[in-house]
Design an enzyme around this catalytic site. Structure first.
Site, PDB file in Angstrom:
ATOM      1  N   GLU A   1      35.505  42.093  49.177  1.00  0.00           N
ATOM      2  CA  GLU A   1      35.389  42.724  47.229  1.00  0.00           C
ATOM      3  C   GLU A   1      33.990  42.229  47.479  1.00  0.00           C
ATOM      4  O   GLU A   1      33.203  42.850  45.895  1.00  0.00           O
ATOM      5  CB  GLU A   1      36.788  42.097  46.721  1.00  0.00           C
TER       6      GLU A   1
ATOM      7  N   HIS B   1      50.080  38.795  41.669  1.00  0.00           N
ATOM      8  CA  HIS B   1      49.719  39.804  41.830  1.00  0.00           C
ATOM      9  C   HIS B   1      50.200  40.334  40.287  1.00  0.00           C
ATOM     10  O   HIS B   1      49.717  42.070  40.202  1.00  0.00           O
ATOM     11  CB  HIS B   1      50.388  40.666  42.472  1.00  0.00           C
TER      12      HIS B   1
END
Lengths: 388, 326
Positions: B60, B129
């Site tokens: 990322e 998450h």
């Protein structure tokens, strides 16, 4: 043995080099010896003619001028800092001049350069005027970032100089993006990006090397190994001594350059630039150099992590002296001409400081400008009570 | 108008903007061959090729930074994060580089980049998450942040984000991808950034919210209506720039406010808006401003605990009654 290896790697381009014995044990054992080896007199492996690579006397004199100007301008910066004319963090490049000047001379003004926070000389070499650099350091309106960037954030879109970046390793992915753009637009360009040796332990370095090699994009990463990440010696921070070897993990060509020799930097970088231009993808260059000053203006030259003698010994390898000796030997630049050149760059540095001194402070009303593309958008952008 | 899903609306926005401008490209994990983790980029690789729909390694920080460097030198990346939870690894590049490039260069470099991906809790995905992170991103001057709650808003805001010359972060509701709604088909259908939308008119009390929570707010409003209470629901849509005029209008109209967000209370979007109303419109208030947020804990996995931690219709109704002194 370690002595031989050192001489070998410091003078040779090494394409995806075979592993030497650089286990942590060997590195630890060799650490002291490597240090001593680098303190011996500078002995390039190549002849003067080979080193000069067919560069014209004018080109060689220009390099000398650039190195001298870099040195004298930064000495002026140190003086102005001591007088309180310059604030904030200020990282000088004194001792490392051969790296940026040799490397940037190996590409064209149409190519890009990006670096970290020890950036004054890279900015200068890309063509930003000494006055605009000094004015930026003074925080003035005529600075190359209009006084909003300071020592660590100089920029010039006009000169394809993409800045000084302040987070260790954070600029490497940005350069990857510039190299990506070059490929996307099918341009005939490259980008040189610099980081210090300490940055190679950051994830950003490894993520970028992987993608650069995977996509074969034209990025040349030059690691300026000045042997200390702030105050931590490289051998105390890395499990692997030879930085160029890290490229092997990404199947990327790599090389070691003598960062005290402007011509070695030029030679090694030129090869990498040519490879990148011809679609051969990225190169990692380890430039072995040394800074003669502290990490920043707040760090003493010696005392805590290196001795005064260490620094004095390294000064025997002053890149300016090494280059001046060569030019004198080859009857390209006499001692007298060198002194004249030195007077000239001292004058230019003085003038840069005068220019900065006379440049106005930026208007405080500029506080809320140049943060977003449009000043008048729908909705509100700022949430203090100040701007209304 | 065609009725399509939120996912299809985003897909249309991407396809139309890539068609319009050859400098727009999409990059991220699994956006190409796999058609996107949430299928937002379905069919784009086939249409635009692998220089414009680019699968990346799982990295990322690296590919977000790549986007920033590319934007700096003139092309227009759309960077997809598989979820904003993973974008935390890239926050250095968003906050330290994208947000500041224009400013620290004295205005020399623009930053036409879009970062997008799902935000917020889905079902039982547990702590790492299930986070609504828009307040953290909106914290930084230099970025823009939009949070579409309907398919039409998703399309219009994403198109506006891609055309914008500043870094825009688009927070898509992870639970909204299958939501259907009417979406204009016009190529130039744009919702300007910084314009809120009154999702429901009312006169007794205002809910100010954004993203997925507009649906919670609308359900609460519908239930209150049965009790004879008229609730206005203002959907901010854009957090930076923020439509403060629309906020002040609804406060002036109902004089009572409940703020709802999916993220945490501390330093949240609702905290900023509550402070702002208090500073600028204290005299208009007939009751203290109340907030509904996620419980101030990492999201638990167990079903009942997860339900208790999320903002709910019941909690919103409770707060509405409280500001109405009922």
């Amino acid at each position: 043995m370690a002595d031989d290896k050192k001489k070998d790697t410091s003078a040779a381009v090494t394409e995806t080099v075979q592993a030497e014995d650089r286990s942590p044990e060997a590195a630890a054992e060799a650490g002291g010896e490597l240090d001593r080896a680098s303190q011996t007199e500078h002995k390039p492996r190549l002849s003067d003619e080979e080193r000069m690579q067919g560069l014209s006397p004018d080109q060689l004199k220009k390099m000398m001028y650039d190195m001298l100007l870099a040195r004298r301008l930064e000495e002026k910066v140190a003086e102005a800092y001591a007088l309180g004319r310059i604030g904030g963090f200020c990282h000088l490049y004194i001792g490392q001049e051969a790296v940026a000047i040799g490397a940037i001379s190996a590409q064209t003004p149409d190519d890009y350069v990006m670096t970290a926070y020890r950036e004054h000389v890279h900015a200068l070499q890309c063509g930003i005027t000494p006055g605009a650099i000094m004015a930026e350091l003074y925080g003035r309106a005529d600075g190359c970032s209009k006084g909003k960037g300071g020592s660590m954030h100089m920029f010039s879109a006009e000169h394809n100089y993409l800045g000084g970046h302040g987070i260790v390793g954070g600029q490497i992915p940005l350069a990857l993006g510039v190299a990506w753009k070059i490929k996307y637009r099918k341009e005939d360009r490259v980008i040189q990006v610099y980081c210090g040796e300490a940055a190679v332990n950051q994830g950003a370095f490894h993520e970028s090397l992987n993608m650069a090699a995977l996509w074969k994009i034209p990025m040349i990463l030059i690691v300026e190994n000045n042997r200390f990440g702030m105050g931590t010696a490289w051998e105390r921070a890395s499990s692997l001594y030879d930085i160029y070897q890290k490229a092997t993990a990404y199947a990327m060509p790599s090389a070691v350059a003598d960062g005290m020799d402007v011509l070695d930097m030029y030679r090694v970088t030129k090869e990498a630039v040519e490879r990148a231009r011809s679609g051969g993808g990225p190169t990692l260059i380890e430039a072995r150099t040394y800074r003669f000053v502290g990490h920043s203006m707040s760090d003493p030259v010696s005392g805590v992590y290196r001795t005064k003698e260490d620094v004095e010994n390294e000064k025997a390898n002053d890149p300016i002296r090494i280059f001046a000796d060569l030019l004198a030997r080859q009857n390209i630049l006499s001692q007298e001409e060198l002194e004249k050149m030195d007077e000239e760059v001292k004058r230019v540095s003085e003038e840069a400081a005068d220019f900065a001194e006379k440049s106005p402070e930026p208007e405080v009303s500029e506080l809320y400008t140049e943060i977003y593309a449009e000043e008048n958008v729908n909705g509100r952008l700022y949430f203090d009570m100040r701007e209304r | 108008m065609a009725v399509i899903t939120y996912r299809e609306a985003l897909n249309q926005a991407l396809a139309e903007e890539m068609e319009r401008d050859p400098d727009v490209f999409l990059m991220g994990e699994e956006v190409g061959v796999y058609n996107g983790a949430y299928k937002v980029s379905k069919g784009l690789l086939e249409k635009f090729g692998d220089m414009r729909v680019v699968d990346t390694p799982i990295t990322e920080l690296g590919f977000a930074g790549l986007g920033v460097g590319a934007a700096m030198t003139g092309i227009r990346p759309v960077i997809e994060f598989m979820t904003w939870n993973f974008a935390i690894l890239a926050f250095d590049q968003i906050f330290n580089s994208a947000a500041k490039m224009r400013s620290m260069s004295g205005g020399q470099f623009k930053m036409p980049i879009t970062f997008r991906g799902p935000t917020g809790a889905a079902l039982q995905l547990a702590a790492q998450h299930s986070q609504a992170l828009e307040s953290q991103v909106a914290h930084y001057p230099g970025v823009k942040v939009v949070v579409p709650g309907t398919p039409a808003d998703a399309k219009g805001l994403l198109k506006a984000a891609i055309r914008d010359d500043d870094p825009v972060c688009v927070f898509e509701g992870e639970m909204l991808y299958n939501l259907k709604g009417e979406v204009p088909e016009d190529d130039d259908y744009i919702i300007p950034l910084g314009v809120a939308d009154l999702k429901r008119e009312g006169s007794d009390v205002s809910i100010i919210t954004h993203g997925k929570m507009i649906h919670t707010a609308l359900q609460a409003a519908a239930q209150m209506e049965k009790d004879g209470v008229s609730v206005e629901v203002l959907d901010l849509r854009s957090l930076r720039p923020l439509d403060t005029d629309a906020i002040m209008r609804t406060v002036a109209k109902t004089n009572r406010v409940v703020l709802v967000e999916e993220g945490w209370a501390f330093g949240g979007i609702t905290a900023t808006i509550a402070a702002m109303i208090q500073e600028e419109a204290f005299d208009m208030l007939d009751a203290p401003i109340l907030r509904v947020t996620q419980a101030d804990v990492p999201m638990p996995y167990a079903k009942a605990m997860e339900k208790a931690a999320k903002p709910s219709v019941e909690l919103v109704i409770q707060k509405l009654n409280q500001v109405l002194y009922r």
